[in-house]
Design a protein around this motif. Structure first.
Motif, PDB file in Angstrom:
ATOM      1  N   ILE A 170      -2.604 -15.095  28.468  1.00  0.00           N
ATOM      2  CA  ILE A 170      -3.234 -16.408  28.305  1.00  0.00           C
ATOM      3  C   ILE A 170      -2.216 -17.347  27.690  1.00  0.00           C
ATOM      4  N   ASN A 171      -2.098 -18.558  28.222  1.00  0.00           N
ATOM      5  CA  ASN A 171      -1.322 -19.571  27.501  1.00  0.00           C
ATOM      6  C   ASN A 171      -2.274 -20.604  26.927  1.00  0.00           C
ATOM      7  N   THR A 172      -2.007 -21.064  25.731  1.00  0.00           N
ATOM      8  CA  THR A 172      -3.026 -21.789  24.985  1.00  0.00           C
ATOM      9  C   THR A 172      -2.414 -22.744  23.973  1.00  0.00           C
ATOM     10  N   GLY A 173      -3.201 -23.716  23.547  1.00  0.00           N
ATOM     11  CA  GLY A 173      -2.831 -24.540  22.404  1.00  0.00           C
ATOM     12  C   GLY A 173      -3.110 -23.789  21.110  1.00  0.00           C
ATOM     13  N   MET A 174      -2.518 -24.262  20.026  1.00  0.00           N
ATOM     14  CA  MET A 174      -2.749 -23.653  18.712  1.00  0.00           C
ATOM     15  C   MET A 174      -3.288 -24.707  17.762  1.00  0.00           C
ATOM     16  N   ALA A 175      -4.438 -24.408  17.165  1.00  0.00           N
ATOM     17  CA  ALA A 175      -5.027 -25.282  16.160  1.00  0.00           C
ATOM     18  C   ALA A 175      -4.582 -24.845  14.770  1.00  0.00           C
ATOM     19  N   GLY A 176      -4.533 -25.804  13.847  1.00  0.00           N
ATOM     20  CA  GLY A 176      -4.164 -25.493  12.477  1.00  0.00           C
ATOM     21  C   GLY A 176      -5.196 -24.629  11.791  1.00  0.00           C
ATOM     22  N   ARG A 177      -4.721 -23.714  10.968  1.00  0.00           N
ATOM     23  CA  ARG A 177      -5.605 -22.780  10.269  1.00  0.00           C
ATOM     24  C   ARG A 177      -6.556 -23.505   9.315  1.00  0.00           C
ATOM     25  N   VAL A 178      -6.087 -24.600   8.729  1.00  0.00           N
ATOM     26  CA  VAL A 178      -6.885 -25.342   7.750  1.00  0.00           C
ATOM     27  C   VAL A 178      -7.697 -26.411   8.463  1.00  0.00           C
ATOM     28  N   GLY A 184      -5.661 -30.291  12.873  1.00  0.00           N
ATOM     29  CA  GLY A 184      -5.393 -30.664  14.258  1.00  0.00           C
ATOM     30  C   GLY A 184      -4.475 -29.657  14.926  1.00  0.00           C
ATOM     31  N   GLN A 185      -3.810 -30.077  15.998  1.00  0.00           N
ATOM     32  CA  GLN A 185      -2.967 -29.172  16.763  1.00  0.00           C
ATOM     33  C   GLN A 185      -1.635 -28.949  16.061  1.00  0.00           C
ATOM     34  N   VAL A 186      -1.177 -27.681  16.081  1.00  0.00           N
ATOM     35  CA  VAL A 186       0.107 -27.365  15.447  1.00  0.00           C
ATOM     36  C   VAL A 186       1.128 -26.826  16.448  1.00  0.00           C
ATOM     37  N   GLY A 187       0.697 -26.493  17.667  1.00  0.00           N
ATOM     38  CA  GLY A 187       1.647 -25.978  18.648  1.00  0.00           C
ATOM     39  C   GLY A 187       0.944 -25.440  19.876  1.00  0.00           C
ATOM     40  N   ARG A 218     -23.848  -9.542  27.870  1.00  0.00           N
ATOM     41  CA  ARG A 218     -23.423  -8.787  26.682  1.00  0.00           C
ATOM     42  C   ARG A 218     -21.962  -9.099  26.366  1.00  0.00           C
ATOM     43  N   TRP A 219     -21.690  -9.357  25.084  1.00  0.00           N
ATOM     44  CA  TRP A 219     -20.330  -9.622  24.623  1.00  0.00           C
ATOM     45  C   TRP A 219     -19.675  -8.331  24.135  1.00  0.00           C
ATOM     46  N   PHE A 220     -18.385  -8.200  24.421  1.00  0.00           N
ATOM     47  CA  PHE A 220     -17.549  -7.134  23.872  1.00  0.00           C
ATOM     48  C   PHE A 220     -16.427  -7.831  23.104  1.00  0.00           C
ATOM     49  N   THR A 221     -16.334  -7.563  21.827  1.00  0.00           N
ATOM     50  CA  THR A 221     -15.482  -8.388  20.974  1.00  0.00           C
ATOM     51  C   THR A 221     -14.456  -7.582  20.182  1.00  0.00           C
ATOM     52  N   GLY A 222     -13.434  -8.295  19.752  1.00  0.00           N
ATOM     53  CA  GLY A 222     -12.404  -7.769  18.866  1.00  0.00           C
ATOM     54  C   GLY A 222     -11.779  -8.930  18.123  1.00  0.00           C
ATOM     55  N   PRO A 223     -10.935  -8.665  17.152  1.00  0.00           N
ATOM     56  CA  PRO A 223     -10.327  -9.751  16.373  1.00  0.00           C
ATOM     57  C   PRO A 223      -9.407 -10.622  17.227  1.00  0.00           C
ATOM     58  N   ALA A 224      -9.573 -11.933  17.109  1.00  0.00           N
ATOM     59  CA  ALA A 224      -8.705 -12.861  17.840  1.00  0.00           C
ATOM     60  C   ALA A 224      -7.280 -12.756  17.311  1.00  0.00           C
ATOM     61  N   GLN A 225      -6.314 -12.779  18.232  1.00  0.00           N
ATOM     62  CA  GLN A 225      -4.901 -12.698  17.862  1.00  0.00           C
ATOM     63  C   GLN A 225      -4.323 -14.100  17.694  1.00  0.00           C
ATOM     64  N   THR A 226      -3.253 -14.231  16.937  1.00  0.00           N
ATOM     65  CA  THR A 226      -2.586 -15.516  16.764  1.00  0.00           C
ATOM     66  C   THR A 226      -1.529 -15.696  17.851  1.00  0.00           C
ATOM     67  N   PRO A 227      -1.567 -16.809  18.588  1.00  0.00           N
ATOM     68  CA  PRO A 227      -0.573 -17.018  19.649  1.00  0.00           C
ATOM     69  C   PRO A 227       0.847 -17.055  19.103  1.00  0.00           C
ATOM     70  N   VAL A 228       1.786 -16.708  19.964  1.00  0.00           N
ATOM     71  CA  VAL A 228       3.210 -16.797  19.647  1.00  0.00           C
ATOM     72  C   VAL A 228       3.806 -17.845  20.568  1.00  0.00           C
ATOM     73  N   GLY A 229       4.492 -18.838  19.991  1.00  0.00           N
ATOM     74  CA  GLY A 229       5.030 -19.890  20.852  1.00  0.00           C
ATOM     75  C   GLY A 229       5.840 -20.924  20.113  1.00  0.00           C
ATOM     76  N   LEU A 230       5.659 -22.180  20.498  1.00  0.00           N
ATOM     77  CA  LEU A 230       6.421 -23.293  19.955  1.00  0.00           C
ATOM     78  C   LEU A 230       5.523 -24.165  19.084  1.00  0.00           C
ATOM     79  N   PHE A 231       6.110 -24.741  18.029  1.00  0.00           N
ATOM     80  CA  PHE A 231       5.333 -25.499  17.062  1.00  0.00           C
ATOM     81  C   PHE A 231       5.748 -26.964  17.052  1.00  0.00           C
ATOM     82  N   LEU A 232       4.791 -27.811  16.690  1.00  0.00           N
ATOM     83  CA  LEU A 232       5.029 -29.243  16.597  1.00  0.00           C
ATOM     84  C   LEU A 232       5.564 -29.594  15.212  1.00  0.00           C
ATOM     85  N   GLY A 233       6.527 -30.510  15.170  1.00  0.00           N
ATOM     86  CA  GLY A 233       7.026 -31.014  13.899  1.00  0.00           C
ATOM     87  C   GLY A 233       7.463 -29.923  12.949  1.00  0.00           C
ATOM     88  N   ASP A 234       6.938 -29.978  11.722  1.00  0.00           N
ATOM     89  CA  ASP A 234       7.310 -29.020  10.687  1.00  0.00           C
ATOM     90  C   ASP A 234       6.369 -27.819  10.612  1.00  0.00           C
TER      91      ASP A 234
END
Length: 472
Positions: free
Chosen positions: A432-440, A444-447, A327-343
């Motif tokens: 949790i430490n994690t990579g960040m994917a672009g919203r669009v 690809g990876q953004v940070g 059984r899954w227990f779910t909630g809205p995924a949060q956006t990580p806070v961290g460092l970003f690549l490039g611009d």
């Protein structure tokens, strides 16, 4: 009192939280007063009481922890997904709890589109979108098939999988092959370069790894590699440099031997070795099924409040527990806070995504940041933050894993076995430490950064476990 007056004499410090802060200040001669303060807990007091009084819970958690700690992990094979997963032909697996195309986030949509193009189920992006929306392509979570996948986690029939087994308890777990960093399918990219790379992995990398693994005299002990990584500066989630090099060391003699035993071209084998050597996250896709084997071993123990899965699909974050099965227990995924690549910046990041939080579920990754202080250069924060995070996670877990020792903490075992009750009582959430994917889709990876599950997951799990306790 003016600021000048405040700074005129020796400081008097009030410290709340883990002891590492006050100990460091005392070592410098500061006058420190410790306060036993912690965030307020959550959950219905009646539910907490029901679990506290559940006579099954101590023995159930002990059993679940013993199974988790005893689990081993050896690499037994590399095979196409269609040969091992037993799913219908037009099925794509994805990270996180179940989700429909209409609710999928940008990176998950991008990866699903790319997989449809890769499998030849569509000849254009538009056709892929229509087929995914119509149900022509079926979606299922990786975790439903003893499988894990980083980021979007999309796994299609033609992709090759690492096949791992637990020699102690007989479990099996699978994971796809790591593509490397940048604009890759798992980050939601689906351009022609991504499809070309996937084709090379299908036609060259997978078959070479299969032949090499099958030719090895002894299977690779992946759990042992993971344990060694923590003593070499890795934490097993966002930092896998040492682990990837050790995997290369284990595999390279068998890969080189293929030139003689199977007649494979030396240039092709060199290309495979070059890819592995240049991919610092190569080991992640071996570490994840290792963690999956351990947490799966702890499943289905009635009365246990141990967490067996933490995972996210880019829209929702979901957890499972030993006492409540699948059984899954779910909630809205949060956006990580961290460092970003490039611009890239915060507005470009998608909410949290990936099965890779299985590493934290096992007790490494964000739980073992003290083993890898250099990780803060990639995900943000400071070295004291990394140490304090691991210290805090001991308050949420049922055990310490002696196999996953942390040198800077005197080789103390990593905090292992997240306890729903402890999370609710303290009000602290797993780190949790994690990579960040672009919203669009296609970005690809953004940070990379740090994130926590939503509290709702644990509130729901607590209520469900309490109902089970009352009914027992």
């Amino acid at each position: 009192m003016t600021l000048r007056d405040l700074l005129a004499g020796p400081p008097t410090v009030v410290a709340a939280g883990v002891d590492v802060f006050s100990a460091a200040l005392r070592a410098q001669g500061a006058d420190v007063h410790d306060v036993d303060w912690r965030p307020p807990g959550f959950g219905d007091p009646a539910d907490l009481a029901a679990l506290a009084l559940d006579p099954r819970r101590p023995a159930a958690n002990r059993t679940a922890v013993e199974r988790l700690l005893a689990a081993g992990s050896v690499l037994t094979d590399v095979r196409p997904a269609k040969e091992v997963l037993g799913v219908p032909g037009r099925t794509l697996l994805h990270a996180g709890p179940p989700i429909a195309w209409a609710d999928a986030s940008g990176p998950l949509r991008g990866a699903l589109i790319g997989a449809c193009l890769f499998e030849g189920w569509a000849s254009s992006v538009e056709e892929a979108q229509l087929r995914l929306a119509s149900g022509f392509v079926h979606l299922e979570p990786c975790h439903a098939h003893r499988t894990v996948g980083p980021m979007a986690g999309v796994t299609s029939p033609s992709m090759w999988l690492w096949c791992l087994e637990d020699p102690v308890q007989g479990g099996r777990a699978f994971c796809n092959l790591n593509e490397g960093l940048g604009k890759v399918l798992r980050m939601g990219a689906f351009g022609e370069d991504v499809l070309t790379w996937l084709a090379w992995m299908r036609d060259v990398l997978g078959p070479v790894l299969q032949a090499a693994v099958r030719s090895m005299h002894e299977p690779m002990d992946v759990k042992a590699v993971l344990a060694q990584m923590l003593q070499m500066g890795d934490e097993g989630h966002n930092r896998n440099r040492a682990g990837s090099l050790m995997a290369l060391r284990e595999l390279s003699p068998a890969i080189v031997g293929l030139a003689e035993s199977s007649g494979r071209a030396s240039g092709e084998l060199a290309e495979v070795l070059r890819f592995i050597g240049g991919n610092e996250h190569f080991f992640l896709n071996l570490g994840m099924p290792t963690a999956k084997l351990a947490t799966d071993a702890a499943r289905d123990v009635p009365g246990s409040t141990l967490v067996t899965v933490m995972s996210r699909n880019g829209t929702e974050f979901g957890i499972q527990t030993s006492g409540t099965g699948d059984r899954w227990f779910t909630g809205p995924a949060q956006t990580p806070v961290g460092l970003f690549l490039g611009d890239f910046g915060p507005e470009d990041a998608n909410p949290d995504i990936g099965d890779s939080a299985i590493m934290e579920t096992y007790g490494v990754g964000g739980f073992a940041m003290a083993a890898a202080p250099a990780i803060v250069r990639f995900v943000g924060g400071t070295v004291p933050d990394a140490l304090a995070t691991t210290e805090r996670m001991y308050q949420l877990t049922l055990a310490e894993n002696p196999a996953m020792a942390i040198p800077i903490l005197g080789f103390r075992g990593a905090p292992t076995g997240i306890d729903v009750v402890s999370v609710a009582r303290t009000g602290w959430l797993p780190q949790i430490n994690t990579g960040m994917a672009g919203r669009v889709a296609g970005t690809g990876q953004v940070g990379a950064g740090l994130v926590q599950p939503p509290r709702e997951c644990f509130e729901q799990a607590l209520a469900a476990l309490a109902r089970g306790a009352r009914a027992s």
